[in-house]
Design a protein around this motif. Sequence first.
Motif, short mmCIF file in Angstrom:
data_model
loop_
_atom_site.label_atom_id
_atom_site.label_comp_id
_atom_site.label_asym_id
_atom_site.label_seq_id
_atom_site.Cartn_x
_atom_site.Cartn_y
_atom_site.Cartn_z
N SER A 190 1.89 54.30 1.83
CA SER A 190 3.20 54.26 1.18
C SER A 190 3.42 55.48 0.29
O SER A 190 4.50 56.10 0.32
CB SER A 190 3.33 52.98 0.36
OG SER A 190 4.55 52.94 -0.35
N ILE A 191 2.42 55.85 -0.49
CA ILE A 191 2.60 56.95 -1.43
C ILE A 191 2.74 58.28 -0.70
O ILE A 191 3.50 59.16 -1.13
CB ILE A 191 1.44 57.00 -2.46
CG1 ILE A 191 1.89 57.75 -3.73
CG2 ILE A 191 0.20 57.68 -1.90
CD1 ILE A 191 2.98 57.06 -4.49
N ALA A 192 2.05 58.45 0.42
CA ALA A 192 2.18 59.68 1.20
C ALA A 192 3.60 59.82 1.71
O ALA A 192 4.21 60.91 1.65
CB ALA A 192 1.19 59.69 2.35
N ARG A 193 4.17 58.74 2.20
CA ARG A 193 5.54 58.76 2.71
C ARG A 193 6.53 59.04 1.58
O ARG A 193 7.51 59.76 1.76
CB ARG A 193 5.87 57.43 3.38
CG ARG A 193 5.06 57.14 4.63
CD ARG A 193 5.33 55.74 5.19
NE ARG A 193 6.74 55.47 5.30
CZ ARG A 193 7.41 54.61 4.51
NH1 ARG A 193 6.76 53.91 3.57
NH2 ARG A 193 8.70 54.42 4.68
N LEU A 194 6.27 58.46 0.41
CA LEU A 194 7.15 58.67 -0.74
C LEU A 194 7.11 60.13 -1.18
O LEU A 194 8.16 60.74 -1.44
CB LEU A 194 6.72 57.76 -1.90
CG LEU A 194 7.53 57.91 -3.20
CD1 LEU A 194 8.97 57.44 -2.99
CD2 LEU A 194 6.87 57.12 -4.32
N ILE A 195 5.93 60.71 -1.26
CA ILE A 195 5.80 62.08 -1.75
C ILE A 195 6.44 63.08 -0.79
O ILE A 195 7.16 64.00 -1.21
CB ILE A 195 4.31 62.42 -1.99
CG1 ILE A 195 3.79 61.61 -3.19
CG2 ILE A 195 4.11 63.92 -2.21
CD1 ILE A 195 2.29 61.63 -3.35
N PHE A 196 6.20 62.93 0.50
CA PHE A 196 6.79 63.84 1.47
C PHE A 196 8.27 63.53 1.71
O PHE A 196 9.00 64.38 2.22
CB PHE A 196 6.03 63.80 2.79
CG PHE A 196 4.79 64.63 2.80
CD1 PHE A 196 4.86 66.02 2.86
CD2 PHE A 196 3.53 64.05 2.74
CE1 PHE A 196 3.72 66.80 2.86
CE2 PHE A 196 2.38 64.82 2.74
CZ PHE A 196 2.47 66.21 2.80
N GLY A 197 8.70 62.33 1.35
CA GLY A 197 10.07 61.95 1.59
C GLY A 197 10.41 61.94 3.06
O GLY A 197 11.54 62.25 3.47
N ALA A 198 9.43 61.57 3.87
CA ALA A 198 9.58 61.62 5.32
C ALA A 198 8.58 60.69 5.96
O ALA A 198 7.71 60.11 5.29
CB ALA A 198 9.38 63.05 5.82
N GLU A 199 8.68 60.56 7.28
CA GLU A 199 7.73 59.76 8.04
C GLU A 199 6.76 60.67 8.77
O GLU A 199 7.12 61.78 9.19
CB GLU A 199 8.47 58.88 9.06
CG GLU A 199 9.49 57.95 8.44
CD GLU A 199 8.90 57.04 7.38
OE1 GLU A 199 7.79 56.52 7.59
OE2 GLU A 199 9.55 56.87 6.33
N MET A 316 4.76 49.69 7.86
CA MET A 316 3.96 48.91 8.80
C MET A 316 3.76 49.64 10.12
O MET A 316 2.71 49.51 10.76
CB MET A 316 4.60 47.55 9.05
CG MET A 316 4.46 46.55 7.91
SD MET A 316 2.76 46.24 7.35
CE MET A 316 1.93 45.84 8.88
N LYS A 317 4.73 50.43 10.54
CA LYS A 317 4.56 51.20 11.78
C LYS A 317 3.42 52.20 11.64
O LYS A 317 2.66 52.41 12.60
CB LYS A 317 5.87 51.92 12.12
CG LYS A 317 6.94 51.01 12.70
CD LYS A 317 8.19 51.79 13.10
CE LYS A 317 9.21 50.89 13.79
NZ LYS A 317 10.44 51.62 14.18
N VAL A 318 3.29 52.80 10.48
CA VAL A 318 2.19 53.73 10.25
C VAL A 318 0.85 52.99 10.25
O VAL A 318 -0.13 53.44 10.85
CB VAL A 318 2.38 54.51 8.94
CG1 VAL A 318 1.20 55.44 8.69
CG2 VAL A 318 3.68 55.30 8.97
#
Length: 335
Positions: A190-199, A316-318
Amino acid sequence: MKQNENKALKWGVLGAATIAIDQVIPALLESEICDLTAIASRDFLKAKEITDQFHIPNYFDSYEKLLESNDVDAVYIPLPNHLHVKWAIMALKKGKHVLIEKPIGMTAFETDELIQASKEFTHLKVMEAFMYRFHPQWKRVINLLGEGAIGEVRLVEASFSFFEDDPNSIVNSKECGGGSLMDVGCYPVSIARLIFGAEPISVMANMDLDPHLGVDLSTSGILEFEHGRAIIYSSIRQFENQTVKISGTEGKIVVELPFNPSKDEPSKLTITRNQGSADLFVGPCHQYLVQVESFARAVIDNKEVPVSLYDSLRNMKVIDALKESHEQQRKIMLE
């Protein structure tokens, strides 16, 4: 009595999980806009014990009975992972708003089932309880990144671990959706997605599986984003630890306690650039309290919840892709 009790959202709690007893129930009791009216546990004595401890008005020996109560507007679900979606849908059908402990479900497919069910109850709010998202230290980090404080982000390193080897713990139960990735690895994802602002575009993972319990004792993974990557790690057989380090083209940021900082002490961020290092402090915050009040405010004001079900679905997909990567021992591409 709470000052605005007539406007408070009336809550019920399904289950007697540790996270509920230690964190969420005290937060609900502290809130001025939340009113905890009931708890349910299949262990009737446990329900009564918690009721006595926190002076909760009602207790039930079944989740169904609580959902039938007219004294409950919203439910918090801290049940084992495999029961999250089932009881969330049951709660919606009984007209209750739903806050679900992370991870929201067992799979992305199951999460999508909840999304589809929620479309039949558009007047009801549903949200996954990722409490760290409500701590102001992350608003500070995201603002710093947006200002270019460390240039372009190229790498996120995130880990979360603790030690639990009791075979009777749900963390060690495959059937209940246990294992390190589901229990605490969902935070680094979750935090990786938040920081990059992307999937992420693709993922690779390796898991250390217990041959008897069938759960992952640890998981390491690489998430490839368009402009960088994240290295994540989780474990349920390692001393308690949590880390997030963000490396950019012009510096780095280290978050001392990224996921569950003390509610009574300031949180520390360390930013390092060519000029040297500096510690930045964010005031104390009871992130569980902010979480339940943010959800309650969305209900009371009829606004969108702060974290959408679609964000939960993407997380959840990740997680699903990381599991698939380990099983197939190859990189998995994401849509």
